[in-house]
Design a protein around this motif. Sequence first.
Motif, PDB file in Angstrom:
ATOM      1  N   LEU A 112       0.494  19.848  19.003  1.00  0.00           N
ATOM      2  CA  LEU A 112      -0.865  19.323  18.828  1.00  0.00           C
ATOM      3  C   LEU A 112      -1.817  19.879  19.883  1.00  0.00           C
ATOM      4  O   LEU A 112      -2.982  20.161  19.591  1.00  0.00           O
ATOM      5  CB  LEU A 112      -0.843  17.794  18.898  1.00  0.00           C
ATOM      6  N   LEU A 113      -1.328  20.046  21.095  1.00  0.00           N
ATOM      7  CA  LEU A 113      -2.141  20.636  22.154  1.00  0.00           C
ATOM      8  C   LEU A 113      -2.535  22.065  21.792  1.00  0.00           C
ATOM      9  O   LEU A 113      -3.698  22.451  21.905  1.00  0.00           O
ATOM     10  CB  LEU A 113      -1.378  20.616  23.482  1.00  0.00           C
ATOM     11  N   PHE A 114      -1.568  22.849  21.329  1.00  0.00           N
ATOM     12  CA  PHE A 114      -1.849  24.246  20.971  1.00  0.00           C
ATOM     13  C   PHE A 114      -2.744  24.329  19.738  1.00  0.00           C
ATOM     14  O   PHE A 114      -3.573  25.232  19.624  1.00  0.00           O
ATOM     15  CB  PHE A 114      -0.540  25.014  20.758  1.00  0.00           C
ATOM     16  N   THR A 115      -2.583  23.387  18.803  1.00  0.00           N
ATOM     17  CA  THR A 115      -3.466  23.339  17.631  1.00  0.00           C
ATOM     18  C   THR A 115      -4.908  23.101  18.052  1.00  0.00           C
ATOM     19  O   THR A 115      -5.843  23.727  17.534  1.00  0.00           O
ATOM     20  CB  THR A 115      -3.015  22.231  16.660  1.00  0.00           C
ATOM     21  N   LYS A 116      -5.077  22.204  19.007  1.00  0.00           N
ATOM     22  CA  LYS A 116      -6.410  21.914  19.519  1.00  0.00           C
ATOM     23  C   LYS A 116      -7.014  23.139  20.210  1.00  0.00           C
ATOM     24  O   LYS A 116      -8.181  23.483  20.008  1.00  0.00           O
ATOM     25  CB  LYS A 116      -6.348  20.740  20.496  1.00  0.00           C
ATOM     26  N   ILE A 117      -6.216  23.833  21.021  1.00  0.00           N
ATOM     27  CA  ILE A 117      -6.689  25.039  21.722  1.00  0.00           C
ATOM     28  C   ILE A 117      -7.104  26.111  20.722  1.00  0.00           C
ATOM     29  O   ILE A 117      -8.117  26.796  20.902  1.00  0.00           O
ATOM     30  CB  ILE A 117      -5.599  25.574  22.666  1.00  0.00           C
ATOM     31  N   ALA A 118      -6.321  26.241  19.641  1.00  0.00           N
ATOM     32  CA  ALA A 118      -6.588  27.276  18.638  1.00  0.00           C
ATOM     33  C   ALA A 118      -7.669  26.860  17.649  1.00  0.00           C
ATOM     34  O   ALA A 118      -7.963  27.608  16.714  1.00  0.00           O
ATOM     35  CB  ALA A 118      -5.301  27.605  17.879  1.00  0.00           C
ATOM     36  N   LYS A 119      -8.251  25.659  17.835  1.00  0.00           N
ATOM     37  CA  LYS A 119      -9.301  25.140  16.957  1.00  0.00           C
ATOM     38  C   LYS A 119      -8.805  24.990  15.519  1.00  0.00           C
ATOM     39  O   LYS A 119      -9.503  25.304  14.550  1.00  0.00           O
ATOM     40  CB  LYS A 119     -10.559  26.018  17.014  1.00  0.00           C
ATOM     41  N   GLY A 120      -7.559  24.495  15.404  1.00  0.00           N
ATOM     42  CA  GLY A 120      -6.989  24.221  14.095  1.00  0.00           C
ATOM     43  C   GLY A 120      -7.403  22.844  13.598  1.00  0.00           C
ATOM     44  O   GLY A 120      -8.197  22.144  14.228  1.00  0.00           O
ATOM     45  N   ASN A 121      -6.834  22.457  12.458  1.00  0.00           N
ATOM     46  CA  ASN A 121      -7.142  21.167  11.838  1.00  0.00           C
ATOM     47  C   ASN A 121      -6.214  20.115  12.450  1.00  0.00           C
ATOM     48  O   ASN A 121      -5.116  19.860  11.953  1.00  0.00           O
ATOM     49  CB  ASN A 121      -6.935  21.266  10.325  1.00  0.00           C
ATOM     50  N   LEU A 122      -6.659  19.483  13.533  1.00  0.00           N
ATOM     51  CA  LEU A 122      -5.813  18.560  14.286  1.00  0.00           C
ATOM     52  C   LEU A 122      -5.384  17.340  13.464  1.00  0.00           C
ATOM     53  O   LEU A 122      -4.202  16.975  13.487  1.00  0.00           O
ATOM     54  CB  LEU A 122      -6.534  18.124  15.567  1.00  0.00           C
ATOM     55  N   PRO A 123      -6.293  16.685  12.701  1.00  0.00           N
ATOM     56  CA  PRO A 123      -5.844  15.549  11.874  1.00  0.00           C
ATOM     57  C   PRO A 123      -4.778  15.948  10.859  1.00  0.00           C
ATOM     58  O   PRO A 123      -3.842  15.185  10.598  1.00  0.00           O
ATOM     59  CB  PRO A 123      -7.132  15.097  11.174  1.00  0.00           C
ATOM     60  N   LEU A 124      -4.899  17.142  10.299  1.00  0.00           N
ATOM     61  CA  LEU A 124      -3.909  17.617   9.326  1.00  0.00           C
ATOM     62  C   LEU A 124      -2.570  17.847  10.005  1.00  0.00           C
ATOM     63  O   LEU A 124      -1.512  17.489   9.470  1.00  0.00           O
ATOM     64  CB  LEU A 124      -4.408  18.905   8.666  1.00  0.00           C
ATOM     65  N   SER A 125      -2.595  18.442  11.199  1.00  0.00           N
ATOM     66  CA  SER A 125      -1.355  18.661  11.958  1.00  0.00           C
ATOM     67  C   SER A 125      -0.698  17.336  12.314  1.00  0.00           C
ATOM     68  O   SER A 125       0.529  17.201  12.258  1.00  0.00           O
ATOM     69  CB  SER A 125      -1.652  19.447  13.241  1.00  0.00           C
ATOM     70  N   LEU A 126      -1.498  16.368  12.678  1.00  0.00           N
ATOM     71  CA  LEU A 126      -0.971  15.051  13.045  1.00  0.00           C
ATOM     72  C   LEU A 126      -0.370  14.341  11.833  1.00  0.00           C
ATOM     73  O   LEU A 126       0.648  13.648  11.945  1.00  0.00           O
ATOM     74  CB  LEU A 126      -2.094  14.205  13.652  1.00  0.00           C
ATOM     75  N   SER A 127      -0.968  14.554  10.662  1.00  0.00           N
ATOM     76  CA  SER A 127      -0.495  13.854   9.460  1.00  0.00           C
ATOM     77  C   SER A 127       0.900  14.291   9.043  1.00  0.00           C
ATOM     78  O   SER A 127       1.650  13.507   8.444  1.00  0.00           O
ATOM     79  CB  SER A 127      -1.481  14.081   8.299  1.00  0.00           C
ATOM     80  N   ILE A 128       1.282  15.528   9.359  1.00  0.00           N
ATOM     81  CA  ILE A 128       2.591  16.044   8.940  1.00  0.00           C
ATOM     82  C   ILE A 128       3.689  15.651   9.919  1.00  0.00           C
ATOM     83  O   ILE A 128       4.880  15.787   9.632  1.00  0.00           O
ATOM     84  CB  ILE A 128       2.533  17.586   8.787  1.00  0.00           C
ATOM     85  N   LEU A 129       3.303  15.098  11.081  1.00  0.00           N
ATOM     86  CA  LEU A 129       4.262  14.798  12.147  1.00  0.00           C
ATOM     87  C   LEU A 129       5.359  13.814  11.719  1.00  0.00           C
ATOM     88  O   LEU A 129       6.542  14.094  11.927  1.00  0.00           O
ATOM     89  CB  LEU A 129       3.507  14.285  13.380  1.00  0.00           C
ATOM     90  N   PRO A 130       5.030  12.655  11.117  1.00  0.00           N
ATOM     91  CA  PRO A 130       6.099  11.716  10.747  1.00  0.00           C
ATOM     92  C   PRO A 130       7.116  12.321   9.774  1.00  0.00           C
ATOM     93  O   PRO A 130       8.323  12.102   9.926  1.00  0.00           O
ATOM     94  CB  PRO A 130       5.332  10.548  10.101  1.00  0.00           C
ATOM     95  N   ALA A 131       6.638  13.083   8.788  1.00  0.00           N
ATOM     96  CA  ALA A 131       7.553  13.700   7.824  1.00  0.00           C
ATOM     97  C   ALA A 131       8.444  14.731   8.511  1.00  0.00           C
ATOM     98  O   ALA A 131       9.646  14.817   8.229  1.00  0.00           O
ATOM     99  CB  ALA A 131       6.752  14.360   6.693  1.00  0.00           C
ATOM    100  N   ASN A 132       7.870  15.516   9.428  1.00  0.00           N
ATOM    101  CA  ASN A 132       8.659  16.490  10.179  1.00  0.00           C
ATOM    102  C   ASN A 132       9.762  15.804  10.980  1.00  0.00           C
ATOM    103  O   ASN A 132      10.901  16.291  11.044  1.00  0.00           O
ATOM    104  CB  ASN A 132       7.761  17.292  11.131  1.00  0.00           C
ATOM    105  N   LEU A 133       9.423  14.687  11.602  1.00  0.00           N
ATOM    106  CA  LEU A 133      10.397  13.980  12.432  1.00  0.00           C
ATOM    107  C   LEU A 133      11.538  13.411  11.585  1.00  0.00           C
ATOM    108  O   LEU A 133      12.723  13.615  11.894  1.00  0.00           O
ATOM    109  CB  LEU A 133       9.704  12.856  13.209  1.00  0.00           C
ATOM    110  N   ILE A 134      11.193  12.711  10.522  1.00  0.00           N
ATOM    111  CA  ILE A 134      12.223  12.089   9.684  1.00  0.00           C
ATOM    112  C   ILE A 134      13.139  13.135   9.057  1.00  0.00           C
ATOM    113  O   ILE A 134      14.372  12.997   9.055  1.00  0.00           O
ATOM    114  CB  ILE A 134      11.566  11.230   8.579  1.00  0.00           C
TER     115      ILE A 134
END
Length: 315
Positions: A112-134
Amino acid sequence: MELLEKSEPVLIFTAIILGLLFSDMPFLSSNSSYLITIFLFLMLYALFLEVPLGDIKKGFSNHKFSYRALIINFLWTPFFGYFIGNIFLNHNIDLLIGFFMLILTPCTDWYLLFTKIAKGNLPLSLSILPANLILQLILLPVYLLLFFSSSNSINIIDLSESILIFIILPFICASITKFILKNRSQLKDKITNTFTSFQTIFLAIAIFGIFNSEGKVLFSNINSIFYVLVPLIIFFIVNFLLVYVVSKKSNFSYEDYASLTLTTLARNSPLALAIATRSFPNNELIIIALVIGPLIELPVLYIVTKILLHIRKTY
């Protein structure tokens, strides 16, 4: 991001150095296993406490993004990783397993830190986090058994024990905590933020314990560690190019492209490390390969963000 999270590579490196420096102290080395178990448990408890697992459905609100991310992370990456790992690490099954565990677990924090630095879509990156973890919790043991059950390196009882200690128990404790505090949002946020801020410290103490107990093994196999570098760099390059092609074909905006790049490149070595410490207690090179991974990965991700920002100008 908190200062501790930004300083994670420095803290990991410091923990490694201190662990090696004090590896000749019998009192510390004989008790390192307790440090490793306790603090990896605390780190994963903090992770489950922080991640909103109830928001998994939100991760699929953008079908085009989420399905591509999950296919790359959990179908393409395991088979591609096993393929390149076999080419470069076939001579050492422990390093191969360590490398495989490293690339199989998508990151749940610093991407998420690198996404923010790269000016990516931070809410979209955050939304995929729970599915990635499970999915990584479910599929990591499945893929280990699929690819390595015939190598005599996998002990199903040890693997089951590690899943119980480092996945099921922290998850249950975090769920109970959330349930008890569900109507006390202020206290819940305070506890969550406290544990979250100490995640890096928990990880650093566990890594200190690993290198304190395995210092002699590392010194006697120092050349083997560098073998992991080549397949890991190939993994980053190939996946970076693959995501670029997929994003172009899918007509992604730059922001979505940057998010897809970083969620498919960044890896979650602490989770794999927790499972490895219990599943492979006598295979030290597996554990060491997982600890070395972030020291390679984090500089690479920094370079990737700079490349993404350059691409952004003409994307």
